[in-house]
Design a protein around this motif. Structure first.
Motif, PDB file in Angstrom:
ATOM      1  N   ILE A 384     -11.732   8.399   0.048  1.00  0.00           N
ATOM      2  CA  ILE A 384     -10.478   8.601   0.785  1.00  0.00           C
ATOM      3  C   ILE A 384      -9.277   8.504  -0.168  1.00  0.00           C
ATOM      4  O   ILE A 384      -9.102   7.509  -0.875  1.00  0.00           O
ATOM      5  N   ARG A 385      -8.467   9.550  -0.164  1.00  0.00           N
ATOM      6  CA  ARG A 385      -7.255   9.594  -0.984  1.00  0.00           C
ATOM      7  C   ARG A 385      -6.065   9.163  -0.118  1.00  0.00           C
ATOM      8  O   ARG A 385      -5.819   9.732   0.942  1.00  0.00           O
ATOM      9  N   VAL A 386      -5.307   8.156  -0.604  1.00  0.00           N
ATOM     10  CA  VAL A 386      -4.229   7.558   0.197  1.00  0.00           C
ATOM     11  C   VAL A 386      -2.915   7.576  -0.591  1.00  0.00           C
ATOM     12  O   VAL A 386      -2.907   7.321  -1.804  1.00  0.00           O
ATOM     13  N   ARG A 387      -1.804   7.812   0.132  1.00  0.00           N
ATOM     14  CA  ARG A 387      -0.462   7.670  -0.451  1.00  0.00           C
ATOM     15  C   ARG A 387       0.384   6.807   0.481  1.00  0.00           C
ATOM     16  O   ARG A 387       0.385   7.026   1.696  1.00  0.00           O
ATOM     17  N   VAL A 388       1.114   5.844  -0.101  1.00  0.00           N
ATOM     18  CA  VAL A 388       1.867   4.859   0.696  1.00  0.00           C
ATOM     19  C   VAL A 388       3.361   5.174   0.663  1.00  0.00           C
ATOM     20  O   VAL A 388       3.920   5.503  -0.398  1.00  0.00           O
ATOM     21  N   PHE A 389       3.992   5.049   1.829  1.00  0.00           N
ATOM     22  CA  PHE A 389       5.457   5.178   1.954  1.00  0.00           C
ATOM     23  C   PHE A 389       5.995   3.929   2.661  1.00  0.00           C
ATOM     24  O   PHE A 389       5.401   3.442   3.629  1.00  0.00           O
ATOM     25  N   ASN A 390       7.139   3.444   2.173  1.00  0.00           N
ATOM     26  CA  ASN A 390       7.773   2.273   2.769  1.00  0.00           C
ATOM     27  C   ASN A 390       8.825   2.726   3.767  1.00  0.00           C
ATOM     28  O   ASN A 390       9.828   3.348   3.401  1.00  0.00           O
ATOM     29  N   GLY A 391       8.574   2.447   5.037  1.00  0.00           N
ATOM     30  CA  GLY A 391       9.525   2.857   6.095  1.00  0.00           C
ATOM     31  C   GLY A 391      10.368   1.714   6.602  1.00  0.00           C
ATOM     32  O   GLY A 391      10.962   1.824   7.682  1.00  0.00           O
ATOM     33  N   THR A 392      10.437   0.584   5.813  1.00  0.00           N
ATOM     34  CA  THR A 392      11.200  -0.581   6.279  1.00  0.00           C
ATOM     35  C   THR A 392      12.362  -0.930   5.368  1.00  0.00           C
ATOM     36  O   THR A 392      13.278  -1.644   5.776  1.00  0.00           O
ATOM     37  N   GLY A 393      12.344  -0.488   4.148  1.00  0.00           N
ATOM     38  CA  GLY A 393      13.388  -0.845   3.206  1.00  0.00           C
ATOM     39  C   GLY A 393      13.139  -2.171   2.514  1.00  0.00           C
ATOM     40  O   GLY A 393      13.929  -2.575   1.655  1.00  0.00           O
ATOM     41  N   THR A 394      12.075  -2.891   2.863  1.00  0.00           N
ATOM     42  CA  THR A 394      11.764  -4.173   2.213  1.00  0.00           C
ATOM     43  C   THR A 394      11.263  -3.902   0.798  1.00  0.00           C
ATOM     44  O   THR A 394      10.236  -3.237   0.625  1.00  0.00           O
ATOM     45  N   PRO A 395      11.932  -4.398  -0.239  1.00  0.00           N
ATOM     46  CA  PRO A 395      11.541  -4.094  -1.614  1.00  0.00           C
ATOM     47  C   PRO A 395      10.132  -4.609  -1.942  1.00  0.00           C
ATOM     48  O   PRO A 395       9.743  -5.700  -1.543  1.00  0.00           O
ATOM     49  N   GLY A 396       9.384  -3.795  -2.667  1.00  0.00           N
ATOM     50  CA  GLY A 396       8.077  -4.194  -3.182  1.00  0.00           C
ATOM     51  C   GLY A 396       6.931  -4.109  -2.194  1.00  0.00           C
ATOM     52  O   GLY A 396       5.770  -4.322  -2.559  1.00  0.00           O
ATOM     53  N   LEU A 397       7.222  -3.806  -0.897  1.00  0.00           N
ATOM     54  CA  LEU A 397       6.166  -3.798   0.108  1.00  0.00           C
ATOM     55  C   LEU A 397       5.180  -2.658  -0.139  1.00  0.00           C
ATOM     56  O   LEU A 397       3.955  -2.829  -0.028  1.00  0.00           O
ATOM     57  N   GLY A 398       5.700  -1.483  -0.505  1.00  0.00           N
ATOM     58  CA  GLY A 398       4.836  -0.332  -0.765  1.00  0.00           C
ATOM     59  C   GLY A 398       3.936  -0.554  -1.970  1.00  0.00           C
ATOM     60  O   GLY A 398       2.741  -0.251  -1.947  1.00  0.00           O
ATOM     61  N   ALA A 399       4.529  -1.125  -3.061  1.00  0.00           N
ATOM     62  CA  ALA A 399       3.748  -1.360  -4.276  1.00  0.00           C
ATOM     63  C   ALA A 399       2.648  -2.374  -4.020  1.00  0.00           C
ATOM     64  O   ALA A 399       1.530  -2.261  -4.559  1.00  0.00           O
ATOM     65  N   SER A 400       2.940  -3.383  -3.179  1.00  0.00           N
ATOM     66  CA  SER A 400       1.933  -4.397  -2.862  1.00  0.00           C
ATOM     67  C   SER A 400       0.744  -3.783  -2.125  1.00  0.00           C
ATOM     68  O   SER A 400      -0.414  -4.078  -2.423  1.00  0.00           O
ATOM     69  N   LEU A 401       1.043  -2.914  -1.135  1.00  0.00           N
ATOM     70  CA  LEU A 401      -0.039  -2.271  -0.396  1.00  0.00           C
ATOM     71  C   LEU A 401      -0.814  -1.315  -1.296  1.00  0.00           C
ATOM     72  O   LEU A 401      -2.048  -1.202  -1.178  1.00  0.00           O
ATOM     73  N   ASP A 402      -0.101  -0.658  -2.206  1.00  0.00           N
ATOM     74  CA  ASP A 402      -0.773   0.209  -3.193  1.00  0.00           C
ATOM     75  C   ASP A 402      -1.860  -0.556  -3.942  1.00  0.00           C
ATOM     76  O   ASP A 402      -3.001  -0.117  -4.073  1.00  0.00           O
ATOM     77  N   GLY A 403      -1.494  -1.744  -4.442  1.00  0.00           N
ATOM     78  CA  GLY A 403      -2.434  -2.541  -5.215  1.00  0.00           C
ATOM     79  C   GLY A 403      -3.628  -2.988  -4.386  1.00  0.00           C
ATOM     80  O   GLY A 403      -4.771  -3.013  -4.864  1.00  0.00           O
ATOM     81  N   SER A 404      -3.352  -3.364  -3.114  1.00  0.00           N
ATOM     82  CA  SER A 404      -4.439  -3.808  -2.243  1.00  0.00           C
ATOM     83  C   SER A 404      -5.416  -2.668  -1.943  1.00  0.00           C
ATOM     84  O   SER A 404      -6.644  -2.858  -1.937  1.00  0.00           O
ATOM     85  N   LEU A 405      -4.882  -1.475  -1.703  1.00  0.00           N
ATOM     86  CA  LEU A 405      -5.740  -0.312  -1.430  1.00  0.00           C
ATOM     87  C   LEU A 405      -6.602   0.037  -2.635  1.00  0.00           C
ATOM     88  O   LEU A 405      -7.810   0.283  -2.519  1.00  0.00           O
ATOM     89  N   ALA A 406      -5.969   0.046  -3.812  1.00  0.00           N
ATOM     90  CA  ALA A 406      -6.718   0.367  -5.033  1.00  0.00           C
ATOM     91  C   ALA A 406      -7.796  -0.677  -5.296  1.00  0.00           C
ATOM     92  O   ALA A 406      -8.922  -0.352  -5.692  1.00  0.00           O
ATOM     93  N   GLY A 407      -7.468  -1.965  -5.028  1.00  0.00           N
ATOM     94  CA  GLY A 407      -8.443  -3.022  -5.237  1.00  0.00           C
ATOM     95  C   GLY A 407      -9.625  -2.917  -4.296  1.00  0.00           C
ATOM     96  O   GLY A 407     -10.729  -3.381  -4.608  1.00  0.00           O
ATOM     97  N   ALA A 408      -9.399  -2.317  -3.115  1.00  0.00           N
ATOM     98  CA  ALA A 408     -10.475  -2.154  -2.142  1.00  0.00           C
ATOM     99  C   ALA A 408     -11.296  -0.901  -2.400  1.00  0.00           C
ATOM    100  O   ALA A 408     -12.250  -0.625  -1.660  1.00  0.00           O
ATOM    101  N   GLY A 409     -10.919  -0.113  -3.415  1.00  0.00           N
ATOM    102  CA  GLY A 409     -11.716   1.047  -3.779  1.00  0.00           C
ATOM    103  C   GLY A 409     -11.187   2.380  -3.311  1.00  0.00           C
ATOM    104  O   GLY A 409     -11.817   3.417  -3.547  1.00  0.00           O
TER     105      GLY A 409
END
Length: 504
Positions: A384-409
């Motif tokens: 599964i190919r995934v791309r993350v977008f931050n729709g809240t404006g909270t800094p760093g939230l998108g990058a954090s989810l990016d790392g979690s997704l990559a860590g899960a494979g």
């Protein structure tokens, strides 16, 4: 087959012999009007291409070309003949079913080979006669489809009157008649015609064609056969083609050899058609003259039968020729006498020969219907190919989810970025029309996420983080069980066409 006495068989002499004749070659028969050899045009002959019956030996190549009666008449007289069916009681044989079945035998007799020829061909000096190659070739009732089934020479069967032995011993015990009786008794398929070729005949056919092209997925080194061939595509002459077709120095032994023999048959036909052997009267005459002397057929395969088959099959295509081999259950069966033989998968073999008798096409796994959608395998992160977008404006939230997704494979090829707005209330998992299952899988890892179809997407899942986002729950992925090599009995019936077997 390789009989030094050219006479017919006589009752009680214990040997089988053939009738030989030498009619005038077609090259000496000319039209009284034009003085030309009466051979159809190349265009007509090429429209009649495709017959692979009987080892694609000279008689079959001629059938494929559908050439003139003069040439088939000369060819028919040049063939060795043997009364194969005269001693068989019709009441003990399988019923006729409308199709036409040929038993093709490749004899390993060395009797007529000089010592230097045996050495050159790397065939040894084993005395006696055995069937080195055995195939059933079935022409269906409509004459528009051919099935070629390879029978392993080491198949352990009951030979009528002789008891259990390897199937190739039937020929050694009782010549063509017992070979036919044995094949009919174990397959319940009636044999209508018999064709046999020996070592020198096989070499002569390939050399007369100017060689053939064969392919190897992995290298073969067989000192006994004098065969050292790297992986890849090779142009081989008759001697090399014989070694290629006979060697058993590969992991599956006799079964791999059947696959290579089927490849050789397809290559011979392809070469005969592409090299214009059939369109050049001189080449055709030389080809037939060099090849036919080592071919033996039953007495019923006469000129009229050959011409009738040539006419009926004039439009047959190579894609309508299917190759298969008898399904095997045990490749390492220890016989009572202490050697190794093969046991076939009897239920699968019975189904195969029942299909042949009924003129049903035989199919391999690729022809089976695909599994229903509800039985499709569950998605896995690596697919599964995934791309993350931050729709809240909270800094760093998108990058954090990016790392979690990559860590899960998951595949995360692009870094997270901001969505077009920063007031998305609930997290969205967006997908294209064909990726609903993958989107549901991803949404299951994010509590409160909703799945949204977006027809502009294709092959990529987008996660738009909303204000309800709290955490990412990495999915539990079971480690794949190690794949076991299937045993011979678990292997499904595999098929290929003559066109599939041509290199490239």
């Amino acid at each position: 087959m390789n009989d030094d006495n050219g006479g017919r068989n006589r009752p009680g002499d214990g040997e089988f012999r053939r009738e030989r004749s030498r009619p005038i070659p077609p090259g000496d028969r000319r039209s009284s009007r034009s003085g030309r050899i009466t051979v159809p045009s190349p265009a007509v002959r090429r429209r009649r291409a495709g017959l692979v019956v009987m080892s694609v030996l000279s008689v079959l190549v001629l059938l494929a070309s559908g050439t003139s009666w003069a040439i088939t008449g000369w060819m028919s007289g040049t063939l060795n003949r043997f009364d194969v069916f005269g001693g068989l009681a019709d009441g003990d044989r399988p019923e006729e079913t409308g199709g036409l079945t040929f038993l093709v035998i490749g004899s390993d007799s060395r009797e007529t080979l000089a010592e230097e020829d045996r050495s050159a061909l790397s065939v040894g000096s084993t005395p006696g006669r055995r069937s080195d190659t055995m195939m059933l070739v079935r022409l269906n009732h409509e004459r528009d489809r051919i099935t070629v089934v390879g029978i392993p020479r080491d198949l352990w069967v009951d030979i009528p009157g002789e008891g259990e032995d390897k199937i190739n011993a039937a020929y050694a015990y009782g010549g063509p008649q017992l070979a036919v009786r044995t094949v009919e008794s174990v397959t319940d398929v009636r044999v209508d015609h018999y064709v046999e070729v020996d070592f020198s005949g096989f070499v002569g056919v390939v050399d007369a064609l100017g060689g053939i092209e064969v392919c190897l997925p992995e290298a073969i080194d067989d000192p006994k056969a004098h065969l050292d061939m790297a992986a890849g595509t090779h142009r081989v002459d008759g001697t090399e083609a014989l070694a290629f077709a006979r060697t058993r120095a590969t992991p599956r032994g006799d079964l791999d050899r059947i696959d290579r023999q089927q490849q050789v048959l397809a290559a011979m036909l392809d070469q005969a058609l592409s090299s214009e052997t059939l369109s050049d009267p001189g080449k055709l005459t030389a080809f037939l003259d060099s090849a036919l002397s080592s071919v033996t057929v039953d007495e019923g395969l006469d000129t009229s039968t050959i011409n009738e088959l040539a006419y009926q099959m004039r439009d047959l295509d190579m894609a309508a020729v299917t190759f298969a081999q008898v399904p095997i259950a045990d490749m390492d069966f220890w016989t009572p006498r202490g050697d190794v033989a093969l046991l076939w998968d009897e239920p699968a073999a019975r189904d195969l020969f029942a299909d042949i008798n009924a003129d049903r096409p035989i199919t391999g796994p690729s022809d089976e219907p695909s599994a229903p959608e509800e039985e499709a395998a569950e998605p896995v992160p690596a697919d599964i190919r995934v791309r993350v977008f931050n729709g809240t404006g909270t800094p760093g939230l998108g990058a954090s989810l990016d790392g979690s997704l990559a860590g899960a494979g998951f595949q995360v090829p692009d870094p997270a970025s901001d969505w077009s707005s920063r007031d998305v209330p609930a997290t969205q998992v967006r997908h294209g029309a064909g990726d609903a299952a993958a989107a549901e899988y991803v949404a299951g890892t994010i509590p409160g996420a909703e799945v949204v179809e977006d027809t502009t997407l294709d092959g990529e899942i987008q996660i738009v983080i909303g204000f309800n986002y709290t955490t990412f729950n990495a999915p539990e992925v079971e480690a794949p069980e190690p794949e076991e090599s299937p045993s011979a009995g678990d292997a499904p019936l595999t098929t290929s066409t003559a066109r599939d077997n041509i290199c490239g």
